[in-house]
Design a protein around this motif. Structure first.
Motif, mmCIF file in Angstrom:
data_model
loop_
_atom_site.group_PDB
_atom_site.id
_atom_site.type_symbol
_atom_site.label_atom_id
_atom_site.label_comp_id
_atom_site.label_asym_id
_atom_site.label_seq_id
_atom_site.Cartn_x
_atom_site.Cartn_y
_atom_site.Cartn_z
ATOM 1 N N THR A 22 31.856 -53.987 63.188
ATOM 2 C CA THR A 22 31.277 -52.985 64.083
ATOM 3 C C THR A 22 29.997 -52.470 63.455
ATOM 4 O O THR A 22 29.951 -52.212 62.252
ATOM 5 N N SER A 80 22.112 -57.119 76.882
ATOM 6 C CA SER A 80 23.459 -56.650 76.604
ATOM 7 C C SER A 80 23.922 -55.806 77.783
ATOM 8 O O SER A 80 23.132 -55.071 78.376
ATOM 9 N N PRO A 94 23.442 -53.581 66.521
ATOM 10 C CA PRO A 94 23.245 -54.999 66.857
ATOM 11 C C PRO A 94 22.530 -55.787 65.766
ATOM 12 O O PRO A 94 22.851 -56.951 65.524
ATOM 13 N N ARG A 125 30.920 -60.996 71.225
ATOM 14 C CA ARG A 125 30.362 -59.653 71.052
ATOM 15 C C ARG A 125 30.643 -58.816 72.291
ATOM 16 O O ARG A 125 30.617 -59.316 73.403
ATOM 17 N N THR A 126 30.871 -57.517 72.067
ATOM 18 C CA THR A 126 31.205 -56.638 73.175
ATOM 19 C C THR A 126 30.006 -56.206 73.986
ATOM 20 O O THR A 126 30.147 -55.824 75.138
ATOM 21 N N GLY A 127 28.835 -56.196 73.412
ATOM 22 C CA GLY A 127 27.685 -55.565 74.036
ATOM 23 C C GLY A 127 27.532 -54.178 73.455
ATOM 24 O O GLY A 127 28.436 -53.638 72.817
ATOM 25 N N VAL A 128 26.375 -53.594 73.666
ATOM 26 C CA VAL A 128 26.039 -52.312 73.050
ATOM 27 C C VAL A 128 26.699 -51.156 73.778
ATOM 28 O O VAL A 128 26.663 -51.073 75.003
ATOM 29 N N THR A 152 27.443 -53.421 78.974
ATOM 30 C CA THR A 152 28.763 -52.873 78.696
ATOM 31 C C THR A 152 29.122 -51.915 79.827
ATOM 32 O O THR A 152 28.283 -51.114 80.238
ATOM 33 N N GLU A 180 23.625 -46.639 68.518
ATOM 34 C CA GLU A 180 24.016 -47.861 69.208
ATOM 35 C C GLU A 180 24.967 -48.641 68.316
ATOM 36 O O GLU A 180 24.674 -48.865 67.144
ATOM 37 N N ARG A 181 26.079 -49.045 68.878
ATOM 38 C CA ARG A 181 27.060 -49.834 68.138
ATOM 39 C C ARG A 181 27.613 -50.919 69.036
ATOM 40 O O ARG A 181 27.675 -50.778 70.252
ATOM 41 N N GLU A 182 28.055 -52.001 68.412
ATOM 42 C CA GLU A 182 28.779 -53.025 69.133
ATOM 43 C C GLU A 182 29.815 -53.636 68.215
ATOM 44 O O GLU A 182 29.732 -53.503 67.001
ATOM 45 N N THR A 238 17.290 -49.299 75.870
ATOM 46 C CA THR A 238 18.709 -49.116 76.159
ATOM 47 C C THR A 238 18.821 -48.088 77.270
ATOM 48 O O THR A 238 18.409 -46.942 77.113
#
Length: 191
Positions: free
Chosen positions: A153, A58, A156, A176-179, A60, A111-113, A30
């Motif tokens: 939320t 991913s 991943p 999905r928004t991405g990370v 964002t 890390e969240r998405e 990441t």
């Protein structure tokens, strides 16, 4: 993995299948990149990846400093350690880039998405979808007589697990928004 990848049994690998003469294992990293918020910057960053056959798992992007006109790009990518180092070096040489950080090697990070998952079903499948959503703490944000849209939320891997669990119950669509990621502790990961 997406619902389509789960159904087809495919993996999240680059279509370019980068040559790996050293036999190094692929790693997922990441990266956060602080850039000027101006037209064309995102296209240049993406162009770096596509032009060299690097895969983006991913992506964002959001403005993080309105006064300074800076945006933060969070990229999850996979490659050998040498490829990851090359990506970081090439990103760092781009003119609108202020900082490149690899959260994977810098220590603990969060890390969240966000995902929206539409599930269609009636009867027992509908009841089972609701029960499963409660376990994952997914919220129902839309409901019809034949479908739900769940909002979830988390990491991943949690979203992947939720989509896999819901697939036999009637997943219709996943968005999905991405990370979004940030290093833990008091130090800033950017700038």
């Amino acid at each position: 993995m997406s619902a389509l990848q789960i159904k087809q049994g495919t993996s999240r690998q680059s279509a370019y299948n980068l040559r790996n003469p050293l036999g190094d294992d692929q790693e997922t990293h990441t990266l956060t990149v602080l850039v000027d918020n101006e037209a064309g910057v995102l296209a240049r960053v993406i162009g770096l990846f596509s032009g060299r056959g690097y895969n983006i798992d991913s992506l964002t992007v959001a403005e993080v400093d309105h006064e300074g006109h800076l945006s933060r790009i969070t990229i999850v990518t996979t490659g050998t350690p040498a490829v990851i180092e090359q990506i970081k070096a090439q990103l760092g040489r781009m003119v609108p880039v202020h900082a490149v950080r690899d959260l994977t090697v810098e220590g603990a990070s969060v890390e969240r998405e966000l995902a929206l998952v539409k599930v269609s079903g009636t009867g027992e499948k509908r009841v089972e979808a609701m029960r499963s959503a409660e376990v994952f703490r997914a919220s129902v944000v839309d409901v019809t007589l034949e479908s739900f849209i769940f909002e979830l939320t988390g990491a991943p891997e949690k979203i992947d697990a939720f989509v896999a669990l819901m697939s036999p119950l009637g997943v219709v669509e996943v968005s999905r928004t991405g990370v979004a990621a940030m290093g833990r502790g008091t130090d800033s990961t950017i700038g």
